[in-house]
Design a protein around this motif. Structure first.
Motif, PDB file in Angstrom:
ATOM      1  N   THR A  57      10.168  45.437  68.830  1.00 40.72           N
ATOM      2  CA  THR A  57      11.165  45.303  69.692  1.00 40.72           C
ATOM      3  C   THR A  57      12.701  45.629  69.118  1.00 40.72           C
ATOM      4  OG1 THR A  57      10.077  43.765  70.961  1.00 40.72           O
ATOM      5  CG2 THR A  57      12.218  43.966  71.496  1.00 40.72           C
ATOM      6  N   ASN A  58      13.142  46.694  69.564  1.00 38.83           N
ATOM      7  CA  ASN A  58      14.474  47.033  69.138  1.00 38.83           C
ATOM      8  C   ASN A  58      15.500  47.179  70.157  1.00 38.83           C
ATOM      9  OD1 ASN A  58      16.907  47.852  67.817  1.00 38.83           O
ATOM     10  ND2 ASN A  58      15.839  49.873  67.201  1.00 38.83           N
ATOM     11  N   TRP A  59      16.298  46.004  70.415  1.00 41.78           N
ATOM     12  CA  TRP A  59      17.243  45.719  71.493  1.00 41.78           C
ATOM     13  C   TRP A  59      18.232  46.576  71.364  1.00 41.78           C
ATOM     14  CZ3 TRP A  59      14.389  44.980  75.595  1.00 41.78           C
ATOM     15  CH2 TRP A  59      13.583  44.136  75.556  1.00 41.78           C
ATOM     16  N   LYS A  60      18.733  47.144  70.272  1.00 45.29           N
ATOM     17  CA  LYS A  60      19.771  47.774  69.916  1.00 45.29           C
ATOM     18  C   LYS A  60      20.008  49.103  70.603  1.00 45.29           C
ATOM     19  CE  LYS A  60      20.019  50.123  66.097  1.00 45.29           C
ATOM     20  NZ  LYS A  60      20.483  50.495  64.710  1.00 45.29           N
ATOM     21  N   GLU A  61      18.995  49.797  70.960  1.00 44.39           N
ATOM     22  CA  GLU A  61      18.872  50.999  72.012  1.00 44.39           C
ATOM     23  C   GLU A  61      19.306  50.578  73.199  1.00 44.39           C
ATOM     24  OE1 GLU A  61      15.125  52.632  71.606  1.00 44.39           O
ATOM     25  OE2 GLU A  61      15.271  52.985  69.376  1.00 44.39           O
ATOM     26  N   GLY A  64      23.714  48.956  74.091  1.00 43.02           N
ATOM     27  CA  GLY A  64      25.126  49.767  73.914  1.00 43.02           C
ATOM     28  C   GLY A  64      25.664  49.572  72.754  1.00 43.02           C
ATOM     29  N   ARG A  65      27.083  49.717  72.646  1.00 47.85           N
ATOM     30  CA  ARG A  65      27.684  49.576  71.278  1.00 47.85           C
ATOM     31  C   ARG A  65      27.949  48.153  71.087  1.00 47.85           C
ATOM     32  NH1 ARG A  65      33.327  48.830  72.200  1.00 47.85           N
ATOM     33  NH2 ARG A  65      33.795  48.857  74.370  1.00 47.85           N
ATOM     34  N   VAL A  66      28.331  47.903  70.122  1.00 48.76           N
ATOM     35  CA  VAL A  66      28.813  46.593  69.846  1.00 48.76           C
ATOM     36  C   VAL A  66      30.434  46.518  70.095  1.00 48.76           C
ATOM     37  CG1 VAL A  66      29.053  44.820  67.798  1.00 48.76           C
ATOM     38  CG2 VAL A  66      27.121  46.214  67.714  1.00 48.76           C
ATOM     39  N   ARG A  67      30.609  45.438  70.916  1.00 50.29           N
ATOM     40  CA  ARG A  67      31.919  45.145  71.304  1.00 50.29           C
ATOM     41  C   ARG A  67      32.829  44.315  70.121  1.00 50.29           C
ATOM     42  NH1 ARG A  67      31.897  44.251  77.760  1.00 50.29           N
ATOM     43  NH2 ARG A  67      29.979  45.168  78.134  1.00 50.29           N
ATOM     44  N   ASN A  68      34.044  44.955  69.949  1.00 47.11           N
ATOM     45  CA  ASN A  68      35.058  44.240  69.099  1.00 47.11           C
ATOM     46  C   ASN A  68      35.861  43.226  69.988  1.00 47.11           C
ATOM     47  OD1 ASN A  68      36.967  43.768  67.350  1.00 47.11           O
ATOM     48  ND2 ASN A  68      37.685  45.555  67.028  1.00 47.11           N
ATOM     49  N   GLN A  69      35.776  42.124  69.734  1.00 48.33           N
ATOM     50  CA  GLN A  69      36.786  41.124  70.351  1.00 48.33           C
ATOM     51  C   GLN A  69      37.937  40.798  69.638  1.00 48.33           C
ATOM     52  OE1 GLN A  69      33.422  38.186  70.111  1.00 48.33           O
ATOM     53  NE2 GLN A  69      34.992  36.637  69.488  1.00 48.33           N
ATOM     54  N   GLY A  70      38.392  41.482  68.885  1.00 44.42           N
ATOM     55  CA  GLY A  70      39.757  41.538  68.138  1.00 44.42           C
ATOM     56  C   GLY A  70      39.579  40.097  67.211  1.00 44.42           C
ATOM     57  N   LEU A 185      11.689  37.118  74.962  1.00 44.96           N
ATOM     58  CA  LEU A 185      12.080  38.346  74.379  1.00 44.96           C
ATOM     59  C   LEU A 185      11.282  39.583  74.250  1.00 44.96           C
ATOM     60  CD1 LEU A 185      13.672  36.630  71.011  1.00 44.96           C
ATOM     61  CD2 LEU A 185      14.892  38.299  72.369  1.00 44.96           C
ATOM     62  N   GLU A 186      10.041  39.357  74.750  1.00 42.78           N
ATOM     63  CA  GLU A 186       9.182  40.551  74.602  1.00 42.78           C
ATOM     64  C   GLU A 186       9.609  41.700  75.946  1.00 42.78           C
ATOM     65  OE1 GLU A 186       5.209  39.664  75.280  1.00 42.78           O
ATOM     66  OE2 GLU A 186       5.129  37.649  73.919  1.00 42.78           O
ATOM     67  N   THR A 187      10.499  40.934  76.700  1.00 38.44           N
ATOM     68  CA  THR A 187      10.900  42.022  77.685  1.00 38.44           C
ATOM     69  C   THR A 187      12.608  42.121  77.867  1.00 38.44           C
ATOM     70  OG1 THR A 187      11.024  40.175  79.378  1.00 38.44           O
ATOM     71  CG2 THR A 187       8.778  41.411  79.005  1.00 38.44           C
ATOM     72  N   GLN A 188      13.203  41.478  77.145  1.00 41.58           N
ATOM     73  CA  GLN A 188      14.710  41.495  77.332  1.00 41.58           C
ATOM     74  C   GLN A 188      15.307  40.888  76.136  1.00 41.58           C
ATOM     75  OE1 GLN A 188      14.865  39.110  81.159  1.00 41.58           O
ATOM     76  NE2 GLN A 188      16.425  37.858  79.805  1.00 41.58           N
TER      77      GLN A 188
END
Length: 209
Positions: A57-61, A64-70, A185-188
């Protein structure tokens, strides 16, 4: 020998309850200590087998992008909640394309009273939980990032009125044990708060999605 003596001295500084918890985990690595100013941090590794279905499982795809919370470290709960909504609606094909939803919407309105009264030297961030952020989405829906972009912390007088359009909606918020989370985690992807200090570590037992 000198290093072992230092470690022994540091272990003696820990409460018996903490030492017992370390030993109950059956560490698969050595226990290491780091001193930072007035605190001592202990860390170790515990390896655990997970089901084969999770290894591919590769949830990175899907995330979306990694958000920058500053520089606002206190906004992480809202950022995680918004990212979960974006990912889940895309994974479940409710949205045909990945849509970023607004962490700022959650920050501005999840707990207006707490936001209004939180002023630490012109710093208006406030802490809350992922669960409460998701419950806000459950009640009110969630704006898109483009309609309420991330501005980090701001005074109540700077918060524009909320325009409820194109809102995302979720069906519910579940609290999961660790074992239940592995199955989910198998599905989300899931959201979790990582507590490394006492008493928080003992108080938090669940994961959220």
């Amino acid at each position: 020998m000198e290093e072992e003596e230092v470690v022994a001295e540091e272990i003696l500084d820990l409460p018996v309850e903490i030492i017992s918890q370390i030993l109950e985990t059956n560490p698969t690595s050595s226990i290491k200590f780091i001193k930072i100013k007035h605190a001592i941090y202990a860390y170790w590794r515990v390896f655990r087998n997970v089901q084969d279905s999770l290894k591919g499982t590769n949830w990175k795809e899907e995330m979306g992008r990694v958000r920058n919370q500053g520089l606002c470290s206190d906004t992480c709960w809202a950022v995680v909640a918004a990212e979960l909504v974006s990912a889940l609606l895309f994974i479940k094909k409710i949205n045909k394309t990945y849509i970023e939803y607004s962490a700022q919407d959650i920050l501005d309105f999840a707990d207006p009273e707490k936001a209004r009264n939180c002023n630490r030297h012109d710093h208006y961030c406030y802490t809350l939980s992922i669960r409460k952020g998701l419950h806000y989405v459950l009640r009110e829906g969630l704006q898109k990032e483009e309609h309420r972009p991330y501005k980090r912390c701001r005074h109540a007088s700077e918060i524009p009125a909320r325009i409820p359009r194109d809102l995302a909606h979720i069906d519910g918020v579940e609290m999961l044990s660790f074992d239940e989370a592995l199955i989910k985690l198998e599905t989300q992807p899931i959201g979790a708060s990582l507590h490394i200090f006492m008493p928080d570590y003992k108080l938090v037992k669940k994961l959220y999605l």
